[in-house]
Design a protein around this motif. Structure first.
Motif, mmCIF file in Angstrom:
data_model
loop_
_atom_site.group_PDB
_atom_site.id
_atom_site.type_symbol
_atom_site.label_atom_id
_atom_site.label_comp_id
_atom_site.label_asym_id
_atom_site.label_seq_id
_atom_site.Cartn_x
_atom_site.Cartn_y
_atom_site.Cartn_z
ATOM 1 N N ASP A 21 1.230 11.179 -4.441
ATOM 2 C CA ASP A 21 0.600 11.335 -3.128
ATOM 3 C C ASP A 21 0.286 12.821 -2.962
ATOM 4 O O ASP A 21 1.058 13.573 -2.373
ATOM 5 C CB ASP A 21 1.526 10.843 -2.018
ATOM 6 N N LEU A 22 -0.833 13.245 -3.527
ATOM 7 C CA LEU A 22 -1.206 14.652 -3.529
ATOM 8 C C LEU A 22 -1.598 15.091 -2.127
ATOM 9 O O LEU A 22 -2.529 14.555 -1.537
ATOM 10 C CB LEU A 22 -2.349 14.883 -4.514
ATOM 11 N N ARG A 23 -0.878 16.052 -1.610
ATOM 12 C CA ARG A 23 -1.147 16.592 -0.274
ATOM 13 C C ARG A 23 -1.455 18.091 -0.356
ATOM 14 O O ARG A 23 -1.109 18.748 -1.330
ATOM 15 C CB ARG A 23 0.067 16.393 0.633
ATOM 16 N N LEU A 24 -2.065 18.596 0.700
ATOM 17 C CA LEU A 24 -2.384 20.013 0.786
ATOM 18 C C LEU A 24 -1.295 20.726 1.584
ATOM 19 O O LEU A 24 -1.100 20.431 2.761
ATOM 20 C CB LEU A 24 -3.732 20.224 1.464
ATOM 21 N N ALA A 25 -0.602 21.626 0.936
ATOM 22 C CA ALA A 25 0.370 22.460 1.651
ATOM 23 C C ALA A 25 -0.351 23.626 2.311
ATOM 24 O O ALA A 25 0.078 24.130 3.349
ATOM 25 C CB ALA A 25 1.436 22.984 0.685
ATOM 26 N N SER A 26 -1.454 24.054 1.697
ATOM 27 C CA SER A 26 -2.255 25.142 2.248
ATOM 28 C C SER A 26 -3.687 24.964 1.787
ATOM 29 O O SER A 26 -3.939 24.581 0.642
ATOM 30 C CB SER A 26 -1.710 26.498 1.781
ATOM 31 N N SER A 27 -4.612 25.230 2.695
ATOM 32 C CA SER A 27 -6.029 25.134 2.346
ATOM 33 C C SER A 27 -6.705 26.440 2.779
ATOM 34 O O SER A 27 -6.326 27.506 2.291
ATOM 35 C CB SER A 27 -6.643 23.903 3.013
ATOM 36 N N PHE A 28 -7.683 26.383 3.673
ATOM 37 C CA PHE A 28 -8.295 27.624 4.162
ATOM 38 C C PHE A 28 -7.254 28.472 4.871
ATOM 39 O O PHE A 28 -6.423 27.969 5.642
ATOM 40 C CB PHE A 28 -9.434 27.306 5.124
ATOM 41 N N ARG A 29 -7.285 29.754 4.617
ATOM 42 C CA ARG A 29 -6.434 30.710 5.321
ATOM 43 C C ARG A 29 -7.336 31.832 5.827
ATOM 44 O O ARG A 29 -8.067 32.438 5.058
ATOM 45 C CB ARG A 29 -5.353 31.255 4.397
ATOM 46 N N SER A 30 -7.274 32.105 7.091
ATOM 47 C CA SER A 30 -8.138 33.120 7.681
ATOM 48 C C SER A 30 -7.697 34.533 7.311
ATOM 49 O O SER A 30 -6.562 34.759 6.860
ATOM 50 C CB SER A 30 -8.139 32.992 9.209
ATOM 51 N N PHE A 31 -8.589 35.470 7.530
ATOM 52 C CA PHE A 31 -8.241 36.875 7.320
ATOM 53 C C PHE A 31 -7.050 37.254 8.197
ATOM 54 O O PHE A 31 -6.120 37.920 7.727
ATOM 55 C CB PHE A 31 -9.430 37.785 7.647
ATOM 56 N N ASN A 32 -7.080 36.818 9.461
ATOM 57 C CA ASN A 32 -6.003 37.185 10.383
ATOM 58 C C ASN A 32 -4.653 36.676 9.906
ATOM 59 O O ASN A 32 -3.643 37.386 10.022
ATOM 60 C CB ASN A 32 -6.303 36.658 11.788
ATOM 61 N N ARG A 33 -4.622 35.460 9.374
ATOM 62 C CA ARG A 33 -3.362 34.911 8.874
ATOM 63 C C ARG A 33 -2.862 35.697 7.664
ATOM 64 O O ARG A 33 -1.671 36.026 7.565
ATOM 65 C CB ARG A 33 -3.546 33.434 8.500
ATOM 66 N N GLN A 34 -3.779 36.039 6.756
ATOM 67 C CA GLN A 34 -3.381 36.820 5.587
ATOM 68 C C GLN A 34 -2.955 38.230 5.997
ATOM 69 O O GLN A 34 -2.033 38.807 5.400
ATOM 70 C CB GLN A 34 -4.531 36.891 4.586
ATOM 71 N N GLN A 35 -3.598 38.750 7.000
ATOM 72 C CA GLN A 35 -3.256 40.080 7.512
ATOM 73 C C GLN A 35 -1.825 40.099 8.068
ATOM 74 O O GLN A 35 -1.070 41.051 7.840
ATOM 75 C CB GLN A 35 -4.250 40.471 8.599
ATOM 76 N N ILE A 36 -1.446 39.050 8.773
ATOM 77 C CA ILE A 36 -0.086 38.960 9.319
ATOM 78 C C ILE A 36 0.937 38.922 8.191
ATOM 79 O O ILE A 36 1.957 39.622 8.226
ATOM 80 C CB ILE A 36 0.048 37.718 10.218
ATOM 81 N N ILE A 37 0.674 38.083 7.178
ATOM 82 C CA ILE A 37 1.593 37.974 6.038
ATOM 83 C C ILE A 37 1.755 39.337 5.365
ATOM 84 O O ILE A 37 2.872 39.797 5.112
ATOM 85 C CB ILE A 37 1.072 36.934 5.028
ATOM 86 N N TRP A 38 0.639 39.973 5.069
ATOM 87 C CA TRP A 38 0.662 41.256 4.370
ATOM 88 C C TRP A 38 1.368 42.334 5.212
ATOM 89 O O TRP A 38 2.259 43.039 4.719
ATOM 90 C CB TRP A 38 -0.761 41.700 4.051
ATOM 91 N N ASN A 39 0.958 42.476 6.460
ATOM 92 C CA ASN A 39 1.522 43.534 7.301
ATOM 93 C C ASN A 39 3.006 43.322 7.576
ATOM 94 O O ASN A 39 3.762 44.292 7.702
ATOM 95 C CB ASN A 39 0.743 43.642 8.611
#
Length: 224
Positions: free
Chosen positions: A46-64
């Motif tokens: 049952d292949l599911r998506l744990a993550s798909s599109f990630r916005s710049f803002n979301r990646q910015q939060i992770i990085w910062n």
């Protein structure tokens, strides 16, 4: 197709379709994702998506958060780092091994997905997306093995199969090649320079100063 700079860097989502709640994919990848999921069910997964599109803002939060010490950073052996002991360059280099610089993540394109086998988890559980989950005896190992044989039939590849002295291997990360190839071929060092100059990205001055080190190591060599 041509991506705009905003689409390439996660600042715009007009190229996406919401396939599932909170999961958007590139409009040209919808059919391929659905076909792959259908085939996985026929194979007992049952292949599911744990993550798909990630916005710049979301990646910015992770990085910062990692750059500021709000979120734990690890070395290549997955050991916790004391970032106070690192230079700014060493910290940026360590973060890049596990997390993309905001604006450079392949998830911005809607073509790349972190996947797992929902049949391998109890209801409500989700994967941690660690190597052990996808290696021998891990809950997602059978799905990963199946995908290694079948992914190409649906035009998917694994872009991070080895670290190449760059990004950590990600056996959970697949990419829809017909569209991701177009995106990666359009992304350039200039895009990264603009982001570092225009956006609030911690350690941007260090990366910009050393862009000829960071770009080929963590971005350029993974273009397909």
């Amino acid at each position: 197709m041509q991506f705009t700079q905003a689409q390439l860097t996660g600042l715009n989502n007009t190229h996406l379709f919401e396939l599932y709640p909170n999961h958007c994919v590139h409009i040209k990848a919808v059919s391929a994702v659905q076909s792959l999921q259908k085939a996985s069910k026929q194979a007992g997964f049952d292949l599911r998506l744990a993550s798909s599109f990630r916005s710049f803002n979301r990646q910015q939060i992770i990085w910062n958060n990692k750059a500021s010490g709000k979120q734990t950073c690890f070395n290549r052996n997955e050991e916790k780092l004391n970032i106070a002991e690192l230079s700014a360059f060493e910290l940026a280099d360590s973060i890049c091994f596990f997390s993309a610089i905001p604006g450079t993540s392949r998830h911005h394109w809607g073509t790349d997905f972190d996947i797992f086998d929902a049949n391998a988890y109890q209801a409500g559980q989700s994967p941690a997306l660690t190597q052990s989950e996808y290696l021998t005896d891990g809950p997602n190992y059978p799905l990963y093995t199946w995908l290694q044989e079948k992914a190409a039939e649906f035009d998917f590849i694994f872009p991070f199969t080895s670290d190449k002295n760059g990004v950590s291997p990600e056996p959970w990360h697949i990419s829809f090649l017909p569209v991701s190839h177009q995106a990666s071929s359009q992304f350039s060092k200039d895009h990264l320079s603009h982001l570092l100059n225009d956006q609030a990205i911690l350690l941007s001055d260090v990366i910009l100063k050393n862009i000829d080190y960071f770009y080929p190591k963590y971005i350029g060599q993974y273009h397909v």
